[in-house]
Design an enzyme around this catalytic site. Structure first.
Site, mmCIF file in Angstrom:
data_model
loop_
_atom_site.group_PDB
_atom_site.id
_atom_site.type_symbol
_atom_site.label_atom_id
_atom_site.label_comp_id
_atom_site.label_asym_id
_atom_site.label_seq_id
_atom_site.Cartn_x
_atom_site.Cartn_y
_atom_site.Cartn_z
ATOM 1 N N GLU A 191 8.509 4.567 -1.376
ATOM 2 C CA GLU A 191 9.449 4.918 -2.452
ATOM 3 C C GLU A 191 9.733 3.698 -3.334
ATOM 4 O O GLU A 191 10.400 3.813 -4.369
ATOM 5 C CB GLU A 191 10.754 5.450 -1.861
ATOM 6 C CG GLU A 191 11.746 4.391 -1.389
ATOM 7 C CD GLU A 191 11.383 3.749 -0.046
ATOM 8 O OE1 GLU A 191 10.290 4.050 0.485
ATOM 9 O OE2 GLU A 191 12.172 2.924 0.453
ATOM 10 N N CYS A 218 9.678 3.175 7.630
ATOM 11 C CA CYS A 218 10.365 1.976 8.128
ATOM 12 C C CYS A 218 10.996 2.235 9.493
ATOM 13 O O CYS A 218 10.280 2.473 10.453
ATOM 14 C CB CYS A 218 11.390 1.510 7.107
ATOM 15 S SG CYS A 218 11.828 -0.225 7.360
ATOM 16 N N HIS A 235 7.564 0.746 2.332
ATOM 17 C CA HIS A 235 8.384 1.632 1.514
ATOM 18 C C HIS A 235 7.640 2.262 0.341
ATOM 19 O O HIS A 235 7.668 1.725 -0.767
ATOM 20 C CB HIS A 235 9.613 0.881 1.021
ATOM 21 C CG HIS A 235 10.567 0.547 2.110
ATOM 22 N ND1 HIS A 235 11.599 1.371 2.469
ATOM 23 C CD2 HIS A 235 10.600 -0.512 2.963
ATOM 24 C CE1 HIS A 235 12.261 0.838 3.492
ATOM 25 N NE2 HIS A 235 11.666 -0.310 3.814
#
Ligand SMILES: Nc1ncnc2c1ncn2[C@@H]1O[C@H](COP(=O)(O)OP(=O)(O)O)[C@@H](O)[C@H]1O
Ligand SMILES: Nc1ncnc2c1ncn2[C@@H]1O[C@H](COP(=O)(O)OP(=O)(O)O)[C@@H](O)[C@H]1O
Ligand SMILES: [Mg+2]
Ligand SMILES: [Mg+2]
Lengths: 393, 1107
Positions: free
Chosen positions: A371, A265, A369
């Protein structure tokens, strides 16, 4: 009486003059910020606590929020980070075996103003048409005109350097927060993670893939980071305008070529800028958990979690020409002062650049993202690629 | 990976008749697939036995075979058409099972046909419960403790291991058939015996009971490049233990944190990969323990399913269409999302509204059946509603059901009655799932029980209960208020909670129109939002709307004049897919004629609710409140109410009062036909014979009328559909009981009593009139005598035994009535032919159940023609354009015979009597077509599930009335080599006629008796015409035993005749199948050889009587 009728009269005003009237929940008060919408249907607690939302008023497009309450495992940082929260309806009675508190209670304790009962779809379409706007939510100033004009007086996102407002004050070991790194995948790497507003799940994923991270404040000089000779450096997500985050860009420049780098990001944007590229502000950004991203290395489509208002301009290296609206078929290769780089990941919805990888120095990054939290797990493999980059063959 | 070029022609297998557990959702998916595959340039060959489907319309496939969905018939089609590939995943369980059979028997290989979408191995891994268990275990996916058994012994052992209670579930079964819970070895043994029989492969799963856990479903899609996405998550409001098909469900899931949801998503993707579905959609079910979140996989269906139809409508993502494209090689990212027009299909839809599905039941049709909801699916249809909140969507769903009072929550009768009794029984009541449970929940909340108490008792998640409690509180705040005292805020709030005008009217003791006026005075009107797959992130191209009470509306003004088509609502017995068929045709016709077709419907299973079908789609309840709102938004030039069955017809008056034009037949004319009293006068005035009749308001009057018209009589309530509560009464003694039930079925209307025309031939006519002339679609001759509801009886085109002069008289009656009533559009007439006289039974000034059948049989698109007439075209024009055949008696001269047969759900409702009567009980129909009438019959019977034996034992037991007439068919069966068994009386008659027969004991004569034989499957065909009615008669035991054992049971004499002809035909050798495109293109011979004059056996059967 239903939830909507409880709570004080509250206004949400936009810089374009639009005003929505609803009921307040969470804390009373008044806040200003950039209004953005998020289309994820679950994961409000992760959204609320994602530091990248600093300075923003988040509108959730899914009408029911707070259904399963909040708990101690799901936050992405130690506190609620959004400036304000706008929903169609906040559940008064959460239900989940993990639920500890209500959404409203969570915001109240964090002193964050929430507004519910408004036509969030109409607000979303407005943002889509006019772009992310300056806005304000108030339980105090109930005069539409005055609130609008005060909104118009506030600064915008462009040029805002917010990372330093949410970064960790001191370096610390990730294990304090997420426990020791897993040795399952073999060798454990000691890495440095630069916190521009890092989500906790990044630390969890790093630990899960055998990376023991030391977390550094955003403005830590490269020398200090390298002195700990980490196997790799991770550049985190974070709020604000990447171009305004000068220290991050310089740090990336100084690290490039000296140590393997993985950016997510804001981290991706800083890497792009460090490579001599440019960034631009998207009209209303990507925020949600259903964005299709194509990884041109292999051609797989990943359903990904997004939260960004700025993007790296794929044409930033070759001046003049215009951005593609759909991804290329071949992996574009660009020339940077750090050698060649591949533009590897692309958004299938609007052709935004979503990831790049240097060919001559060890570094790669993605705009979205991997994650997740909230969102799908399709992109976890990137943490494994970071290991490989650090020499785990 | 672009589309496959190694394939040029494809076979698509449909799902056959509408049955419980498999409804028109597969017409929706099949139609989508056929359309897109043809657009891609493939030659599409379709096999389906259901004539009421859109997909079997000639224009949807290159070759359409209306043939039984049996391996043999499909084999014949394959051998004739030689398709290169078979797409097995769009025809529900039926299609899938046929495909598997063909693959396993080597037919596919022999003919070089490849399975695309899902291969044999994948299907096996998913469908066979033990294969599923193994595969999931290997993939490390969590499952309930369980084991599979093929014998009672192993079953008992496994149960000991997993621990009681356990659930027993047969492999390869549809809609949970044969499954159930066992709490001890005793009950387990019984259950397993039954399930082993019901499973096509004689295998059952014994599994730890998860009753009361939360149930979820994910709809997943995967492409050939292994890209996989979740299209929709669905949460069941009813916990585990209630079949998802019978559960109230919500999309998206409401009570899962992102962590749990993503874990479920990971499991789902791992599951579809482990099973190995190469491309297409799958439905994966999960159970979650509300106490600790333990999540297990319950089931995966490697095909499009009822839930994927729901998911498609709920999200706007056309699962079946995309599945078809993936099957021919496209990748998800190569397919565009129609709704946005720019983004790809490789994404996961996100909703900014809530979708609620509520099932529709028909227990009133099967008084003996158990109304508790279990793991075996019992609902006959469903509604879907969209709102911005769960509360709003739920409220809209209730009124979509069209079950009077169901949207009144706590005030609903069923709930209200319970309240009379003690608290404890109310709370106990909550523990049992029934179709009224949520009304009971409201009742309990209203009586002050806490959300937690109610949630705990019902195992319904507290979140849902709390949402409902908000509605209850608001509704109570309105109770007893004067409408005039309700201010804007309170009205708006009530509407935002989904409280219907009808309910507000009840609470305020006022009338619905008054509520409507009050609302508009307060400026409380709904707006319309758009279903766009992306939560507003991208502009939507498709006008797919739902109403809600918000600030901004998204309806675009139209360029072309708009016509609103009011749809048919949920499938139910008496009103099903046939009516949706007509509405869809109207939409197409209007579009082609330069109008914008605006569809209003709330049935997620249908083609009409596909955003591709009409120019604008409103997913809304079909109530005055909601249809008026749509009209308000669209300002149509008119509304079509005559195609959706009884549902929209009821709205005609209100719509007109509110200033909207009803296209076609005027509402007054509709009344004239619907009101039996007025209609009788019309008939009298036109000199058309009708059975003598009268209207009774009490038993005494009933007695008088019955006496005057003479027994037997038909007793029925007025204003009902599908022959609800209709009975044939043979004498005084029975009159009382039936008059009272009839009175109950329709309280404030008189009970109608008609002279019963015994042994009459029943005839159905579908026709279109433009006010000037009439086009006869066809005259259909029923096989069963009048007295069996037209919806349940079989019928034949061309009429086999009616003489041309009789047909002329019938057609003349149609002309007279059409003109007298000024019919513009469709009309359906039912008549009885007896003693050379023709009587009119009833007229329906609307599309009928048989319209699609007639259109398939004759090639005349009645619904299209009717629609064009409604917008002002004349039949003359349409004839010139070739839409209408020159030959006015076209249907008489067809060179092929078409037979319609009904499909009955008795297998589902253990204990329900299978005898046919004037009350309709069938869920769907099939069609058999052939140049030989015997084969046409046989095909229809086979397709309808009564698989005719070609040899074996036939049990015969008929009423006195039929004893003489049975001789002929019995003799024939004996000659064909069948062994005849019969009970005393019948046996005597048969042997006296020199037919060899073995007597067997009646139930009343002790054991071993006929019922034992049937249970042990020692009988292959049961012939039993009723004598004496109701439970606990011998006939009742015989028929129900046959139904449970799945043995064909014929309950009418003509039915017997037909079966015999069918058996004869099946023994001869069949000519290769032909597509309806071929049948309809062949030149017609002057006079069809399929119409002989009436056979004597016809009238013989009316002799005698049981009294
Ligand atoms: N182990 C179980 N315990 C309790 N209920 C169950 C169990 N397994 C299935 N069910 C219930 O039975 C229903 C039907 O089971 P399922 O496996 O979905 O069969 P079907 O093929 O009919 O869909 C499910 O919807 C669920 O509510
Ligand atoms: N007078 C009658 N004599 C014999 N059979 C009748 C008579 N009236 C009705 N029936 C039978 O009852 C069935 C249902 O009656 P109908 O008037 O068609 O009700 P519905 O409106 O439910 O179709 C008919 O299909 C027919 O078989
Ligand atoms: Mg199921
Ligand atoms: Mg009828």
């Amino acid at each position: 009486m239903s939830a909507r009728n409880t709570g004080p009269k509250t206004l949400l005003a936009l810089e374009d003059g639009a005003v929505y009237e609803g009921k307040g929940f969470g804390a009373p008060g008044e806040i200003f910020g950039e209004v953005v919408f998020n289309t994820a249907m679950s994961g409000y607690q992760e959204v609320l606590t994602d530091p990248s939302y600093a300075g923003q008023i988040v509108v959730m497009t899914y009408p029911h929020q707070g259904n399963y309450g909040t708990n101690r495992e799901d936050p992405e940082s130690e506190s609620v980070r959004v400036s304000g929260f706008a929903v169609r309806e906040a559940s008064r009675r959460p239900s989940s075996w993990r639920s500890e508190r209500t959404l409203s209670g969570e915001l109240e304790d964090a002193g964050v103003v929430g507004i519910q009962g408004i036509d969030t779809r109409s607000l979303t379409l407005r943002i889509r048409e006019r772009g992310a706007m300056r806005s304000g939510v108030s339980t105090e100033d109930l005069d539409p005109d005055s609130l609008v004009s005060r909104v118009q007086g506030t600064p915008g996102m462009e040029g805002a350097d917010l990372a330093k407002t949410v970064t960790a004050p001191e370096p610390y070991g990730a294990s304090e927060l997420v426990g020791p790194a897993s040795a399952e995948s073999g060798r454990v790497f000691k890495i440095a993670a630069v916190d521009f507003g890092m989500k906790r799940n990044i630390l969890r994923r790093l630990a899960a893939s055998g990376c023991e991270a030391t977390v550094y404040p955003a403005e830590t000089p490269a020398g200090e980071i390298l002195s700990g000779n980490p196997a790799g450096v991770f550049l985190s997500n974070g709020p604000g305008d990447p171009a305004a985050t000068k220290y991050g860009i310089n740090l990336s420049k100084e690290l490039l070529g000296k140590v393997p780098i993985f950016g997510i990001c804001l981290g991706h944007q800083l890497l792009g800028l460090a490579l001599g590229g440019t960034t631009y502000k998207l009209k209303f950004g990507h925020r949600g958990a259903n964005q299709p991203v194509k990884n041109l290395r292999g051609g797989r489509v990943e359903v990904t979690s997004h939260n960004h208002g700025f993007a790296v301009d794929p044409e930033g290296w070759a001046r003049g020409s215009t951005r593609p609206s759909s991804p290329p078929n071949e992996i574009p290769v660009i020339e940077t002062q750090f050698g060649a780089a591949e533009l590897t990941h692309w958004n299938l919805n609007d052709g935004t650049l979503e990831g790049l990888r240097c060919l001559d120095v060890p570094a790669f990054s993605v705009q979205y993202h991997p994650e997740a939290a909230p969102g799908p797990h399709d992109s976890r493999y990137l943490f494994e690629e970071f290991r490989k980059l650090m020499g785990d063959a | 990976m672009p589309k496959r070029t190694d394939i040029s022609s494809l076979l698509v297998i449909g799902s056959g008749p509408i049955v419980i557990g498999q409804a028109c959702e597969f017409d929706y998916s099949g139609t989508q697939a056929c359309r897109v595959l043809r657009r891609e340039g493939y030659r599409v060959v379709l096999v389906n036995s259901n004539p009421a489907t859109i997909m079997t319309d000639p224009e949807f496939a290159d070759a359409t075979y209306i043939e039984p969905l049996e391996p043999d018939s499909v084999k014949a089609v394959i051998e004739r058409e030689r398709p290169e590939a078979l797409l097995p995943t769009l025809g529900g369980q039926t299609g899938l099972n046929v495909a598997v059979a063909l693959a396993e028997s080597g037919v596919l290989e022999e003919n070089g046909v490849r399975l695309i979408g899902a291969g044999l191995e994948a299907i096996r891994r998913a469908e066979d419960r033990s294969g599923f268990q193994r595969t999931m275990a290997e993939a490390g996916l969590p499952l309930p403790r369980a084991g599979t058994a093929t014998s009672v012994e192993t079953a008992l052992r496994i149960a000991e291991e997993v621990g009681y209670p356990v659930i027993v579930r047969p492999s390869f079964m549809l809609g949970g058939g044969g499954s159930g819970f066992a709490h001890d070895p005793g009950s387990l043994e019984m259950l397993v015996r039954r399930s082993l029989l019901s499973s096509p492969v004689g295998e059952v799963l014994i599994e730890e009971s998860l009753e009361g856990w939360k149930e979820f479903e994910l709809e997943v899609m995967r492409d050939g490049a292994d890209n996989a996405v979740v299209i929709c998550s669905i949460e069941n409001v009813d916990p585990m233990g209630v079949h998802t098909g019978d559960s109230i469900t919500v999309a998206p899931s409401q009570t899962l944190t992102d962590r749990e949801y993503q874990q479920m998503r990971d499991y789902a993707l791992a599951c579809i990969r482990a099973i190995g579905v190469e491309t297409g959609g799958s439905n994966i079910q999960f159970a979650v323990n509300p106490a600790d979140g333990r999540t297990v996989l319950i089931e995966m269906n490697p095909r499009v399913s009822r839930s994927s139809a729901l998911a498609s409508k709920a999200t706007g993502f056309p699962i079946a269409k995309v599945a078809a494209l993936l099957a021919v090689g496209y990748r998800l990212d190569e397919i565009t999302n129609d709704i946005t027009g720019e983004t790809p299909a490789a994404f996961e839809p996100t909703l900014d509204y809530v979708v609620v599905k509520v099932p529709r039941f028909a227990f009133e049709k099967f008084p003996e059946a158990d109304t508790r909801l279990t793991t075996t699916m019992k609902s006959v249809g469903e509604v879907m509603a969209i709102g911005r909140t769960f509360k709003e969507a739920l409220g809209k769903a209730w009124r979509s059901l069209e079950r009077p009072g169901m949207d009144l929550g706590a005030d609903y009768a069923a709930a209200a009655t319970v309240s009379g009794s003690s608290d404890t029984s109310l709370i106990q009541g909550l523990a049992t799932a029934t179709e009224h449970r949520l009304q009971l929940v409201e009742r309990a909340l209203l009586e002050g029980h806490s959300v937690d108490v109610v949630a705990d008792a019902s195992k319904i998640d507290p979140w849902f209960v709390d949402q409902i409690s908000e509605v209850v509180a608001d509704a109570e705040a309105l109770r007893g208020k004067r409408l005039g005292d309700i201010d804007r805020d309170q009205m708006l709030e009530a509407k935002r909670l989904g409280i219907s005008d009808a309910r507000i009217a009840l609470l305020t003791g006022d009338e619905e129109p008054a509520v409507r006026r009050r609302r508009s005075k307060l400026g409380v009107q709904p707006v319309f939002k758009t279903v766009d797959t992306c939560g507003g992130e991208f502009p939507a191209r498709t006008p797919y709307h739902y109403s809600t009470y918000e600030e901004e509306t998204e309806v675009r003004s139209g360029e072309r004049p708009r016509v609103v088509i009011a749809g048919a609502g949920p499938n139910r017995i008496g009103q099903g897919i046939e009516f949706d068929y007509a509405c869809v045709h109207a939409a197409f016709a209007l579009h082609d004629a330069g109008y914008e077709a605006v569809m209003v419907n709330c049935n997620p299973e249908t083609v009409s609710t596909d955003y591709d079908t009409s120019d604008r789609l409103y997913f809304e309840p079909l109530t005055e409140e909601d249809v008026l709102a749509v009209c308000g938004a669209e300002q149509p030039i008119g509304v079509i109410v005559q195609l959706g069955g009884q549902t929209p017809l009821k709205l005609a008056h209100t719509l007109e009062e509110e200033g909207y034009r009803i296209l076609g037949t005027r509402p007054e004319a509709i009344d004239l036909a619907e009101d039996r009293g007025k209609f009788a006068t019309v008939l009298a005035e036109l000199g058309i014979p009708a059975p003598m009749h009268g209207e009774a308001r009490n038993l005494e009057e009933a007695g008088k009328i019955a006496a005057s018209v003479g027994f037997p009589v038909v007793v029925r309530p007025s204003y009902v559909l599908g022959g609800r509560a209709m009975e044939i009464v043979y004498g005084e003694d029975e009159l009382e009981q039936f008059v009272t039930t009839a009175a109950e079925a329709s309280p404030d209307h008189p009970v109608l009593i008609d002279r019963f025309l015994e042994g009459a031939i029943e005839v159905d006519v579908d026709a279109v009139s433009d006010g000037e002339e009439v086009v006869i679609g066809a005259v259909m001759e029923h096989i069963e005598e009048a007295g069996v509801h037209s919806g349940d009886s079989s019928c034949v085109i061309p009429p086999p035994t009616l003489s041309d002069s009789e047909l002329d008289v019938i057609e003349d009656i149609v002309w007279k009535l059409a003109k007298r009533l000024g019919v513009r559009g469709l009309l359906n007439l039912q008549l009885a032919v007896k003693d050379e006289r023709i009587w009119v039974l009833e007229m329906n000034p609307r599309a009928s159940r048989t319209v699609p059948f007639v259109s398939k049989a004759t090639g005349v698109p009645l619904a299209k023609i009717a629609t064009l007439v409604m917008i002002g075209r004349t039949l003359g024009d349409l004839r010139k354009e070739g839409m209408i055949p020159e030959d006015p008696a076209h249907y008489r001269h067809l060179s092929h015979v078409s037979v319609k047969a009904a499909v009955l759900p008795f297998g589902r409702f253990r204990g329900a009597d299978t005898v046919l009567g004037p009350e309709m009980k069938s869920t769907g129909e099939v069609m058999g077509v052939d140049t030989d009438s015997g084969f046409a019959l046989a095909k229809a019977l086979v397709s309808s599930g009564s698989s005719l034996p070609s040899s074996g034992n036939v049990f015969v037991s008929v009423s006195n009335r039929d004893k003489r007439a049975i001789l002929f068919p019995a003799k024939r069966l004996a000659d064909l080599g069948f062994r005849l068994l019969a009970t005393g009386g019948t046996a005597a008659v048969l042997s006296r006629a020199g037919i060899s027969v073995e007597p067997v004991a009646k139930v009343s004569e002790g054991e071993p008796n006929v019922v034992d034989l049937i249970r042990e499957r020692k009988v292959d065909l049961v012939i039993n015409t009723p004598y004496g009615r109701g439970p606990r008669t011998d006939g009742y035991y015989i028929r129900t035993a046959a139904a449970t054992a799945g043995i064909p049971c014929v309950t009418t004499l003509p039915g017997v005749m037909a079966s015999v002809r069918g058996i004869e035909a099946l023994r001869g050798d069949a000519s290769p199948p032909r597509s309806i495109q071929e049948y309809l293109s062949v030149p017609r011979n002057g006079r069809s050889e399929n119409r002989t004059d009436r056979s004597p056996s016809r009238t013989a059967s009316s002799a005698g009587g049981e009294k």
